[in-house]
Design an enzyme around this catalytic site. Structure first.
Site, PDB file in Angstrom:
ATOM      1  N   ARG A  13      40.355  -2.109   4.140  1.00 14.48           N
ATOM      2  CA  ARG A  13      40.166  -3.480   3.669  1.00 14.48           C
ATOM      3  C   ARG A  13      41.222  -4.364   4.326  1.00 14.48           C
ATOM      4  O   ARG A  13      42.381  -3.945   4.486  1.00 14.48           O
ATOM      5  CB  ARG A  13      40.303  -3.576   2.144  1.00 14.48           C
ATOM      6  CG  ARG A  13      39.094  -3.109   1.366  1.00 14.48           C
ATOM      7  CD  ARG A  13      37.884  -4.050   1.540  1.00 14.48           C
ATOM      8  NE  ARG A  13      36.719  -3.638   0.771  1.00 14.48           N
ATOM      9  CZ  ARG A  13      35.694  -2.927   1.245  1.00 14.48           C
ATOM     10  NH1 ARG A  13      35.683  -2.518   2.507  1.00 14.48           N
ATOM     11  NH2 ARG A  13      34.658  -2.633   0.478  1.00 14.48           N
TER      12      ARG A  13
ATOM     13  N   HIS B  95      33.082  -5.618  10.505  1.00 15.40           N
ATOM     14  CA  HIS B  95      32.805  -4.843   9.290  1.00 15.40           C
ATOM     15  C   HIS B  95      31.553  -3.973   9.475  1.00 15.40           C
ATOM     16  O   HIS B  95      30.610  -4.030   8.679  1.00 15.40           O
ATOM     17  CB  HIS B  95      32.662  -5.753   8.055  1.00 15.40           C
ATOM     18  CG  HIS B  95      32.916  -5.000   6.768  1.00 15.40           C
ATOM     19  ND1 HIS B  95      33.532  -5.572   5.672  1.00 15.40           N
ATOM     20  CD2 HIS B  95      32.635  -3.724   6.393  1.00 15.40           C
ATOM     21  CE1 HIS B  95      33.609  -4.677   4.700  1.00 15.40           C
ATOM     22  NE2 HIS B  95      33.068  -3.554   5.120  1.00 15.40           N
TER      23      HIS B  95
HETATM   24  P1  NAP Z   1      38.222   6.952  -2.526  1.00 11.74           P
HETATM   25  O1  NAP Z   1      37.405   8.198  -2.472  1.00 11.74           O
HETATM   26  O2  NAP Z   1      38.379   6.249  -3.813  1.00 11.74           O
HETATM   27  O3  NAP Z   1      39.642   7.329  -1.900  1.00 11.74           O
HETATM   28  C1  NAP Z   1      40.727   6.455  -1.939  1.00 11.74           C
HETATM   29  C2  NAP Z   1      41.946   7.186  -1.422  1.00 11.74           C
HETATM   30  O4  NAP Z   1      43.052   6.268  -1.413  1.00 11.74           O
HETATM   31  C3  NAP Z   1      42.343   8.345  -2.341  1.00 11.74           C
HETATM   32  O5  NAP Z   1      42.847   9.411  -1.566  1.00 11.74           O
HETATM   33  C4  NAP Z   1      43.482   7.740  -3.172  1.00 11.74           C
HETATM   34  O6  NAP Z   1      44.425   8.649  -3.646  1.00 11.74           O
HETATM   35  C5  NAP Z   1      44.133   6.851  -2.140  1.00 11.74           C
HETATM   36  N1  NAP Z   1      44.946   5.825  -2.796  1.00 11.74           N
HETATM   37  C6  NAP Z   1      44.545   4.847  -3.634  1.00 11.74           C
HETATM   38  N2  NAP Z   1      45.596   4.122  -4.050  1.00 11.74           N
HETATM   39  C7  NAP Z   1      46.684   4.660  -3.449  1.00 11.74           C
HETATM   40  C8  NAP Z   1      48.058   4.367  -3.477  1.00 11.74           C
HETATM   41  N3  NAP Z   1      48.556   3.360  -4.225  1.00 11.74           N
HETATM   42  N4  NAP Z   1      48.893   5.130  -2.746  1.00 11.74           N
HETATM   43  C9  NAP Z   1      48.418   6.171  -2.007  1.00 11.74           C
HETATM   44  N5  NAP Z   1      47.119   6.492  -1.927  1.00 11.74           N
HETATM   45  C10 NAP Z   1      46.259   5.747  -2.647  1.00 11.74           C
HETATM   46  O7  NAP Z   1      37.637   5.862  -1.497  1.00 11.74           O
HETATM   47  P2  NAP Z   1      36.759   6.109  -0.193  1.00 11.74           P
HETATM   48  O8  NAP Z   1      35.344   6.350  -0.558  1.00 11.74           O
HETATM   49  O9  NAP Z   1      37.442   7.110   0.666  1.00 11.74           O
HETATM   50  O10 NAP Z   1      36.842   4.653   0.473  1.00 11.74           O
HETATM   51  C11 NAP Z   1      38.089   4.100   0.867  1.00 11.74           C
HETATM   52  C12 NAP Z   1      37.917   2.627   1.172  1.00 11.74           C
HETATM   53  O11 NAP Z   1      37.206   2.453   2.422  1.00 11.74           O
HETATM   54  C13 NAP Z   1      37.043   1.857   0.192  1.00 11.74           C
HETATM   55  O12 NAP Z   1      37.764   1.507  -0.970  1.00 11.74           O
HETATM   56  C14 NAP Z   1      36.641   0.646   0.995  1.00 11.74           C
HETATM   57  O13 NAP Z   1      37.610  -0.367   0.812  1.00 11.74           O
HETATM   58  C15 NAP Z   1      36.695   1.124   2.445  1.00 11.74           C
HETATM   59  N6  NAP Z   1      35.371   1.139   3.100  1.00 11.74           N
HETATM   60  C16 NAP Z   1      35.191   0.405   4.238  1.00 11.74           C
HETATM   61  C17 NAP Z   1      33.965   0.414   4.881  1.00 11.74           C
HETATM   62  C18 NAP Z   1      33.746  -0.322   6.169  1.00 11.74           C
HETATM   63  O14 NAP Z   1      32.620  -0.426   6.648  1.00 11.74           O
HETATM   64  N7  NAP Z   1      34.775  -0.847   6.786  1.00 11.74           N
HETATM   65  C19 NAP Z   1      32.905   1.167   4.360  1.00 11.74           C
HETATM   66  C20 NAP Z   1      33.123   1.887   3.188  1.00 11.74           C
HETATM   67  C21 NAP Z   1      34.352   1.871   2.557  1.00 11.74           C
HETATM   68  P3  NAP Z   1      43.982   9.829  -4.680  1.00 11.74           P
HETATM   69  O15 NAP Z   1      43.188  10.781  -3.835  1.00 11.74           O
HETATM   70  O16 NAP Z   1      45.243  10.393  -5.119  1.00 11.74           O
HETATM   71  O17 NAP Z   1      43.164   9.156  -5.748  1.00 11.74           O
END
Ligand code: NAP
Length: 310
Positions: free
Chosen positions: A225, A273
């Site tokens: 993001r 994006h």
């Molecule tokens: P997710 O499964 O919720 O994973 C989030 C990861 O971030 C987890 O490992 C979490 O730790 C870690 N995290 C969160 N807060 C943290 C902090 N304060 N310090 C350290 N680590 C932290 O999310 P996801 O499905 O992988 O997606 C990640 C992000 O990608 C989404 O939220 C979205 O913003 C972005 N995204 C972008 C696109 C694009 O097209 N550009 C598409 C889809 C998603 P834990 O494992 O310990 O909970």
């Protein structure tokens, strides 16, 4: 009685999602009235895209859950009118798309492809890239997307570190967790991939001080993001040579305004994006499974922790 499922997303999404959703409901044995307009008090489930106009959930008095079409929930997670479960999207098509974008952009920088594609050297200079095993890559975020990307990079042979909030064990990846390990995750990362959700804790995580911890000339890839990175600090670090290149897919304001300095910077690559996108057919099955679970009294999949913000 069929379940009333409201599709609350921009109209252009309806065309691509209607048939996959109807098929998935029928495969799951669910009798569903799926529509873009249902009187709120009759709605059982809400399929939601955060760019829809729906902001006030109070009239949806019998709705059992909001099923987000996107992985990111920063636009809905603190909505004070929402007091029913919120599930985010975990979709195999979305994950695969992200793996492809991240792997491709890591390889671009690892192999120094620009030099040859753009003919930048202009002469016969044999600058042999290191092997992947000699290239430390860090993935910030070891969730659904970060884990899959880290695994893909490790399969190619990269020396991968992953960083998350809570502790994880992922085969072939050096896993670190918690704020006290962030410097260790960054200080050798020649390529750093941001796959964190946007929360109050992660906003501006990559500020001037964190960018300075990366090795000189490091590459930053941000498909997470926009606000994970301090824009001004990034520009300053690029101009100072501390950061060699930034490939950015997400921005504080989207579309990125034409006058934004990121467009003109010769060491920033902007992608609009497109790193990944929820895919209708695979995500429809996830939504149908969650509705089936709701009706069977089973726990929903991929529930958002409203306290943590993701
Ligand atoms: P997710 O499964 O919720 O994973 C989030 C990861 O971030 C987890 O490992 C979490 O730790 C870690 N995290 C969160 N807060 C943290 C902090 N304060 N310090 C350290 N680590 C932290 O999310 P996801 O499905 O992988 O997606 C990640 C992000 O990608 C989404 O939220 C979205 O913003 C972005 N995204 C972008 C696109 C694009 O097209 N550009 C598409 C889809 C998603 P834990 O494992 O310990 O909970």
């Amino acid at each position: 009685m069929p379940l009333n499922v409201l599709f609350a997303a921009r109209h252009d999404r309806w065309e691509s999602y209607e048939t996959p959703l109807r098929n998935a409901f029928s495969e799951a044995g669910l009798e569903v009235n799926l529509a873009q307009d249902i009187p709120p008090a009759k709605v059982d489930y809400i399929i939601y895209a955060p760019n829809s106009e729906l902001r006030d959930f109070r009239p949806f008095t019998r709705a059992r859950a909001v099923l987000n079409l996107w992985a990111g929930v920063e636009n809905i997670v603190d909505n004070p009118t929402l007091d029913i479960p919120l599930a985010r999207m975990v979709d195999e098509g979305l994950t695969q798309g992200m793996v492809e974008w991240v792997t491709g952009h890591v390889l671009r920088h690892h192999l120094g492809m620009d030099t040859h594609i753009l003919g930048l050297a202009g002469e016969w200079v044999r600058d042999i890239p290191p092997l992947a095993s000699e290239r430390p890559v860090t993935v910030l975020g070891l969730g659904e997307l970060g884990r899959a990307c880290a695994r893909s990079l490790a399969r190619i042979g990269f020396n991968v570190t992953g960083w998350s909030r809570s502790a994880h064990g992922v085969d072939g990846i050096r896993c670190l967790s918690g704020p006290e390990t962030l410097a260790a995750a960054l200080n050798e990362a020649e390529i750093c991939v941001l796959l964190l959700p946007l929360t109050p804790e992660t906003e501006n995580l990559m500020d001037a001080a964190r960018l300075a911890v990366l090795p000189r000339g490091a590459v930053v890839l941000n498909p997470g993001r926009g606000p994970l990175v301090d824009d001004d600090a990034l520009l300053a670090a690029l101009d100072a040579g501390q950061i060699g290149h930034a490939t950015l897919d997400v921005f504080r304001q989207e579309p990125l305004p034409p006058e934004h300095p990121f467009w003109a910077h010769d060491r920033i690559t902007v992608t609009p994006h497109i790193a990944s996108e929820t895919r209708p057919s695979s995500s429809a099955r996830v939504i149908a499974e969650n509705i089936r679970r709701g009706e069977a009294g089973e726990p929903f999949l991929h529930l958002v922790d409203r306290g943590l913000g993701y």
